[in-house]
Design a protein around this motif. Structure first.
Motif, short mmCIF file in Angstrom:
data_model
loop_
_atom_site.label_atom_id
_atom_site.label_comp_id
_atom_site.label_asym_id
_atom_site.label_seq_id
_atom_site.Cartn_x
_atom_site.Cartn_y
_atom_site.Cartn_z
N THR A 32 0.91 -1.02 -0.10
CA THR A 32 -0.59 0.50 0.29
C THR A 32 1.11 1.29 -0.32
O THR A 32 0.50 1.62 -0.93
CB THR A 32 -0.91 -0.26 1.33
OG1 THR A 32 -1.80 -1.05 1.30
CG2 THR A 32 -1.93 1.62 1.06
N SER A 33 1.93 1.17 0.79
CA SER A 33 2.73 2.43 0.87
C SER A 33 3.04 2.81 -0.48
O SER A 33 3.85 4.17 -0.95
CB SER A 33 3.84 2.40 2.13
OG SER A 33 4.71 3.30 2.22
N HIS A 35 2.15 2.09 -3.48
CA HIS A 35 1.55 2.02 -4.12
C HIS A 35 0.82 3.87 -4.42
O HIS A 35 0.96 4.41 -5.52
CB HIS A 35 -0.19 1.35 -3.64
CG HIS A 35 -0.96 1.51 -4.80
ND1 HIS A 35 -1.78 2.50 -4.63
CD2 HIS A 35 -1.78 1.38 -6.40
CE1 HIS A 35 -2.63 3.15 -5.60
NE2 HIS A 35 -2.53 2.26 -6.76
N ASP A 36 1.00 4.31 -2.87
CA ASP A 36 0.33 5.48 -2.79
C ASP A 36 1.86 6.22 -3.11
O ASP A 36 1.62 7.97 -3.47
CB ASP A 36 0.42 6.27 -1.01
CG ASP A 36 -1.14 4.87 -0.64
OD1 ASP A 36 -1.41 5.03 -1.70
OD2 ASP A 36 -1.15 4.68 0.46
N ALA A 37 2.46 5.88 -3.32
CA ALA A 37 4.25 6.94 -3.19
C ALA A 37 3.74 6.94 -4.71
O ALA A 37 4.47 8.16 -5.35
CB ALA A 37 5.56 6.22 -2.48
N ILE A 39 1.39 6.76 -7.46
CA ILE A 39 0.40 7.67 -7.39
C ILE A 39 1.44 9.39 -6.91
O ILE A 39 1.13 10.08 -7.47
CB ILE A 39 -0.35 7.57 -5.97
CG1 ILE A 39 -1.64 6.57 -6.80
CG2 ILE A 39 -2.16 8.70 -6.90
CD1 ILE A 39 -2.29 5.90 -6.28
N ASP A 40 2.50 9.74 -6.10
CA ASP A 40 2.39 10.85 -5.04
C ASP A 40 3.38 11.21 -7.06
O ASP A 40 3.28 12.69 -7.61
CB ASP A 40 2.80 11.43 -3.98
CG ASP A 40 1.86 10.70 -3.36
OD1 ASP A 40 0.31 10.65 -3.87
OD2 ASP A 40 1.89 10.65 -1.82
N LYS A 43 0.97 12.24 -10.06
CA LYS A 43 0.93 13.71 -9.74
C LYS A 43 1.75 14.82 -10.26
O LYS A 43 1.85 15.69 -9.82
CB LYS A 43 0.44 13.79 -9.09
CG LYS A 43 -1.45 12.89 -8.54
CD LYS A 43 -2.40 13.43 -7.37
CE LYS A 43 -3.98 12.49 -7.56
NZ LYS A 43 -3.98 12.13 -6.18
#
Length: 393
Positions: A32-33, A35-37, A39-40, A43
């Motif tokens: 999860t960590s 994956h979020d990195a 996405i950031d 962006k």
């Protein structure tokens, strides 16, 4: 027969299982960590990447085309139709010399899963990739995260939808109705009618130019008896031209020796015949025939054959007939018929056919017609609608 993509999937599943089984324990939080990195980071690059998408940079890309053949569908909302037509085109589109340009249809054919465009490989049931995949499937557990790293997942293919439009309408039909006043009368009624309603009347009248006719006499006669030898039949084709409308025509005389017929425009008008000649005598003929007769020719009970030659009369369809001289060589049949032949005539040229059949001596073959015809000699202007116009004032 196994396909390559199935084998590759089984190999990949087994490699994942091998790596996870050999490595440390799997931690969902770490996934999860990361994956979020990701996405950031995406962006943060969005604005920079969007600025690079412009007309100038597009022209510098390989195979740039300002008017691609798909441009006709850029403004269309029928995305399904565009994709479907391209799939159909790529099924038969031949490959060019440019391998990069061929990649479009190769990708379309691959995504459309056209079997004819896929390469096929023969894999045995003992192939290492098949055995490894079968082992991975058999060792998979129903737990979310098993010890060997295999995960049981159910994939549901979403339904496909199309937006269609329809039109509803109400048919318009002609309706009839009656408008007017209805008077209801009963035993207690006391009324009187002193006004009559005008009714709608449809009257025809003629107004314009009318032709003026004049009557002119006309007659026609012929005698072809000298052209009919003894024991012969002749059909004479002639015509009479009536310059106008036939008014009244009469068959004044008919003298044919011995037998004959008068035809006007293929209508039998008059004839003098015997019963054996009943029928169409036009183009009849005499002929000489030779026939062998066999039997008791001499009346002595014996049998003999003899050739006999006879001359006879035949209709134009080949039917034989016979007749003799009626001793009327002066043409006594129908000297003055005085019959009306106007219904058989018409304006312009009329076909006249005279049939004459002669026996022993040459006689007459003559007819005569007389009458009148109407022809236009002028016009008059008339107004037959004046009285009707006065009624409407």
């Amino acid at each position: 027969m196994k396909y390559l993509h199935l084998a590759a999937g089984l190999v990949a599943a087994c490699l994942i299982a091998s790596v996870q089984a050999a490595g440390p324990a799997f931690d969902p939080a770490q996934l999860t960590s990361k994956h979020d990195a990701g996405i950031d980071f995406a962006k943060s690059q969005l604005g920079k990447s969007a600025a690079n998408v412009n007309q100038t940079n597009a022209k510098n890309t390989p195979f740039y085309n300002p008017s691609p053949k798909q441009s006709a569908g850029f403004v269309s909302t029928d995305i399904f139709g565009i994709g479907s037509s391209r799939i159909t085109e790529c099924k038969t589109e031949a490959k060019g010399t440019d391998k990069v340009a061929n990649q479009e249809c190769e990708a379309v054919n691959f995504l459309a899963k056209n079997p004819d465009n896929r390469k096929r490989f023969q894999l045995s049931s003992n192939d290492p990739a098949v055995l490894a995949g079968r082992s991975a499937i058999n060792n998979a557990k129903k737990d979310m995260f098993s010890d060997n790293g295999c995960v049981l997942k159910t994939t549901t293919t979403p339904s496909q939808y199309r937006i269609e439009s329809c039109n509803e309408y109400n048919p318009v039909s002609a309706m009839n109705c009656v408008m007017g006043r209805e008077v209801v009368v009963n035993s207690a009624s006391n009324f009187m009618c002193d006004v009559t309603l005008n009714a709608l009347e449809q009257v025809n009248c003629n107004r314009g130019v009318s032709p003026v006719f004049a009557s002119y006499p006309q007659s026609w006669s012929v005698n072809r008896g000298s052209e009919v030898p003894e024991w012969s039949t002749r059909t004479f084709d002639m015509s009479i031209n009536i310059d106008g409308v036939p008014d009244q025509f009469t068959l004044d005389s008919y003298t044919v020796d011995n037998y004959g017929q008068l035809w006007i425009n293929d209508n039998l008008v008059y004839q003098n015949i015997v019963p054996s000649l009943n029928g169409d005598l036009r183009y009849s003929y005499f002929a000489t025939t030779t026939q062998e007769w066999c039997g008791d020719l001499w009346g002595d009970g014996g049998y003999a054959c003899q050739m006999q030659t006879t001359t006879g009369f035949f209709f134009r369809d080949g039917r034989p007939s016979s007749y003799g001289d009626d001793n009327c060589n002066a043409g006594c049949h129908g000297l003055n018929p005085n019959i009306n032949v106007t219904p058989y005539l018409r304006q312009g040229y009329n076909k006249i056919e005279l049939v004459c059949i002669n026996a022993k001596a040459v006689g007459p073959c003559a007819v005569s017609l007389s009458g009148s015809r109407k022809a236009i000699v002028g016009t008059t202007v008339s107004d037959g609608c004046q009285a009707l116009r006065q009624r409407t004032l």
